[in-house]
Design a protein around this motif. Sequence first.
Motif, PDB file in Angstrom:
ATOM      1  N   GLU A  15     -50.079   5.312  36.874  1.00 27.93           N
ATOM      2  CA  GLU A  15     -50.186   4.655  38.010  1.00 27.93           C
ATOM      3  C   GLU A  15     -49.908   3.187  38.223  1.00 27.93           C
ATOM      4  OE1 GLU A  15     -52.326   6.916  37.123  1.00 27.93           O
ATOM      5  OE2 GLU A  15     -51.854   8.484  38.299  1.00 27.93           O
ATOM      6  N   LYS A  16     -50.111   2.536  37.075  1.00 23.68           N
ATOM      7  CA  LYS A  16     -49.927   0.881  36.983  1.00 23.68           C
ATOM      8  C   LYS A  16     -48.398   0.751  37.280  1.00 23.68           C
ATOM      9  CE  LYS A  16     -53.839  -0.110  33.997  1.00 23.68           C
ATOM     10  NZ  LYS A  16     -54.213  -0.537  32.723  1.00 23.68           N
ATOM     11  N   PHE A  17     -47.761   1.623  37.142  1.00 23.50           N
ATOM     12  CA  PHE A  17     -46.056   1.096  37.191  1.00 23.50           C
ATOM     13  C   PHE A  17     -45.756   1.056  38.626  1.00 23.50           C
ATOM     14  CE2 PHE A  17     -45.739   3.056  32.996  1.00 23.50           C
ATOM     15  CZ  PHE A  17     -44.753   2.016  32.666  1.00 23.50           C
ATOM     16  N   PRO A  18     -45.043  -0.133  38.880  1.00 22.95           N
ATOM     17  CA  PRO A  18     -44.556  -0.620  40.310  1.00 22.95           C
ATOM     18  C   PRO A  18     -43.501   0.618  40.766  1.00 22.95           C
ATOM     19  CG  PRO A  18     -43.448  -1.883  38.687  1.00 22.95           C
ATOM     20  CD  PRO A  18     -44.437  -1.008  37.906  1.00 22.95           C
ATOM     21  N   VAL A  19     -43.404   0.971  41.837  1.00 22.53           N
ATOM     22  CA  VAL A  19     -42.648   1.665  42.548  1.00 22.53           C
ATOM     23  C   VAL A  19     -41.220   1.130  42.804  1.00 22.53           C
ATOM     24  CG1 VAL A  19     -42.017   3.208  44.555  1.00 22.53           C
ATOM     25  CG2 VAL A  19     -44.234   2.998  43.727  1.00 22.53           C
ATOM     26  N   SER A  20     -40.056   1.456  42.347  1.00 26.34           N
ATOM     27  CA  SER A  20     -38.877   0.794  42.704  1.00 26.34           C
ATOM     28  C   SER A  20     -38.113   1.251  43.586  1.00 26.34           C
ATOM     29  CB  SER A  20     -38.017   0.786  41.250  1.00 26.34           C
ATOM     30  OG  SER A  20     -37.632   1.999  41.035  1.00 26.34           O
ATOM     31  N   THR A  21     -37.725   0.331  44.611  1.00 29.07           N
ATOM     32  CA  THR A  21     -36.896   0.865  45.763  1.00 29.07           C
ATOM     33  C   THR A  21     -35.519  -0.234  45.837  1.00 29.07           C
ATOM     34  OG1 THR A  21     -39.080   1.197  46.878  1.00 29.07           O
ATOM     35  CG2 THR A  21     -37.037   0.852  48.162  1.00 29.07           C
ATOM     36  N   GLN A  72     -34.000   2.013  34.151  1.00 26.37           N
ATOM     37  CA  GLN A  72     -33.730   1.613  32.872  1.00 26.37           C
ATOM     38  C   GLN A  72     -35.256   0.603  32.463  1.00 26.37           C
ATOM     39  OE1 GLN A  72     -31.579   2.634  30.468  1.00 26.37           O
ATOM     40  NE2 GLN A  72     -33.266   2.167  29.225  1.00 26.37           N
ATOM     41  N   ARG A  73     -35.339  -0.188  33.347  1.00 25.42           N
ATOM     42  CA  ARG A  73     -36.634  -1.012  33.135  1.00 25.42           C
ATOM     43  C   ARG A  73     -37.903  -0.266  33.109  1.00 25.42           C
ATOM     44  NH1 ARG A  73     -40.154  -2.393  37.098  1.00 25.42           N
ATOM     45  NH2 ARG A  73     -38.726  -1.944  38.661  1.00 25.42           N
ATOM     46  N   ILE A  74     -38.136   0.644  34.117  1.00 20.81           N
ATOM     47  CA  ILE A  74     -39.403   1.427  33.860  1.00 20.81           C
ATOM     48  C   ILE A  74     -39.382   2.367  32.674  1.00 20.81           C
ATOM     49  CG2 ILE A  74     -40.429   3.587  35.070  1.00 20.81           C
ATOM     50  CD1 ILE A  74     -39.732   2.258  37.899  1.00 20.81           C
TER      51      ILE A  74
END
Length: 120
Positions: free
Chosen positions: A6-12, A20-22
């Motif tokens: 849940e700590k990961f930012p959602v990418s848009t 790749q960053r995630i």
Amino acid sequence: MTSTIEKFPVSTPVTTEDAQRIVDQIRADDELAWQVAAELDRDPRLLLVRLFALSRAQQTGLSRMRLERTRSAFAPVARALREGDPVIVRVEQAVTTAVTGSFKVTVDNDGVSVEASISC
């Protein structure tokens, strides 16, 4: 467990660079890599929806993919995360009249390579 998905930012939008960053962030944390691998074993479709801000059409395309097909496609990714192997991501976005999703996972000497296409 202090690290959670849940700590990961959602990418848009979902781009190769964001994906790749995630993946790189996940690989940098062994505990999190194991958690994500377990999620990939359960239902990769749900994990992708949690990690990325998919459009409604992309979510529909992903939901139309059979669970067993996505599990088997992502099994090498889960294994690579558990073993600390490289994971290389490429996202292809296409506009078509159908809503579909597909994943190509390749394992070679360089690690695991994931090519994803979620079309709408």
